[in-house]
Design a protein around this motif. Structure first.
Motif, PDB file in Angstrom:
ATOM      1  N   ALA A  82       5.536  15.612   4.232  1.00 10.89           N
ATOM      2  CA  ALA A  82       4.496  16.161   5.013  1.00 10.89           C
ATOM      3  C   ALA A  82       4.808  17.479   5.845  1.00 10.89           C
ATOM      4  O   ALA A  82       3.955  18.521   5.725  1.00 10.89           O
ATOM      5  N   GLU A  83       5.884  17.168   6.275  1.00 10.62           N
ATOM      6  CA  GLU A  83       6.712  18.352   7.101  1.00 10.62           C
ATOM      7  C   GLU A  83       6.879  19.727   6.509  1.00 10.62           C
ATOM      8  O   GLU A  83       6.566  20.634   6.880  1.00 10.62           O
ATOM      9  N   LEU A  84       7.240  19.396   5.132  1.00 11.54           N
ATOM     10  CA  LEU A  84       7.659  20.365   4.239  1.00 11.54           C
ATOM     11  C   LEU A  84       6.262  21.347   3.830  1.00 11.54           C
ATOM     12  O   LEU A  84       6.251  22.521   3.796  1.00 11.54           O
ATOM     13  N   ASP A  85       5.342  20.537   3.787  1.00 11.05           N
ATOM     14  CA  ASP A  85       3.909  20.908   3.144  1.00 11.05           C
ATOM     15  C   ASP A  85       3.478  21.934   4.483  1.00 11.05           C
ATOM     16  O   ASP A  85       2.717  22.804   4.470  1.00 11.05           O
ATOM     17  N   GLU A  86       3.493  21.246   5.839  1.00 11.95           N
ATOM     18  CA  GLU A  86       3.280  21.866   7.076  1.00 11.95           C
ATOM     19  C   GLU A  86       4.030  23.226   7.111  1.00 11.95           C
ATOM     20  O   GLU A  86       3.422  24.265   7.706  1.00 11.95           O
ATOM     21  N   ALA A 127       9.432   5.843   3.637  1.00  7.91           N
ATOM     22  CA  ALA A 127       8.453   6.377   4.835  1.00  7.91           C
ATOM     23  C   ALA A 127       9.094   7.832   5.229  1.00  7.91           C
ATOM     24  O   ALA A 127       8.548   8.657   5.518  1.00  7.91           O
ATOM     25  N   LYS A 128      10.578   7.939   5.402  1.00  4.09           N
ATOM     26  CA  LYS A 128      11.192   9.028   5.766  1.00  4.09           C
ATOM     27  C   LYS A 128      10.900  10.195   4.644  1.00  4.09           C
ATOM     28  O   LYS A 128      10.729  11.269   5.177  1.00  4.09           O
ATOM     29  N   MET A 129      10.854   9.938   3.365  1.00  2.00           N
ATOM     30  CA  MET A 129      10.450  10.843   2.354  1.00  2.00           C
ATOM     31  C   MET A 129       9.083  11.334   2.315  1.00  2.00           C
ATOM     32  O   MET A 129       9.039  12.588   2.323  1.00  2.00           O
ATOM     33  N   SER A 130       8.262  10.420   2.742  1.00  6.62           N
ATOM     34  CA  SER A 130       6.933  11.069   2.901  1.00  6.62           C
ATOM     35  C   SER A 130       6.520  11.676   4.112  1.00  6.62           C
ATOM     36  O   SER A 130       5.825  12.724   4.173  1.00  6.62           O
TER      37      SER A 130
END
Length: 116
Positions: free
Chosen positions: A9-13, A2-5
């Protein structure tokens, strides 16, 4: 896992924020480079006074600055990729490369971004 997803998501943002900043930077650069080119000279002031004597058309032609303002606003509101797609649709990498005869159609398409 879950930490990786969450990290993904944060990197995408973060990437999206970077693209928005690049778009704003490009728009500001074009705006200021155009402003320097449009500084009136004595001859242009004389031409303007002559132009004031002639009747003006009912409908004002769109200027690069008018279109840029709308596109910059759309970009700031998160539609940077859509704005870039519109520019590419009209065969340009940047707004200043677009033919002034296409401004009205481009603006019409840009104004519907985010309204659907």
């Amino acid at each position: 896992m879950a930490k990786m997803s969450k990290l993904s998501a944060e990197l995408d943002e973060l990437k999206k924020c970077g693209e928005i900043l690049i778009g704003i930077s490009d728009t500001l650069r074009e705006l200021f480079s155009t402003a320097e080119q449009e500084k009136p000279t004595k001859e242009s002031k004389k031409k303007e006074s002559v132009a004031e004597e002639t009747p003006k058309p009912e409908r004002k032609a769109l200027s690069l600055t008018d279109v840029r303002a709308v596109l910059a606003d759309k970009s700031r509101n998160g539609y940077t990729s859509d704005v870039k797609a519109l520019l590419l649709k009209y065969g340009a990498e940047k707004l200043s490369d677009i033919n002034s005869s296409d401004y009205e159609a481009l603006l019409a398409e840009a104004e519907v971004l985010g309204n659907a």
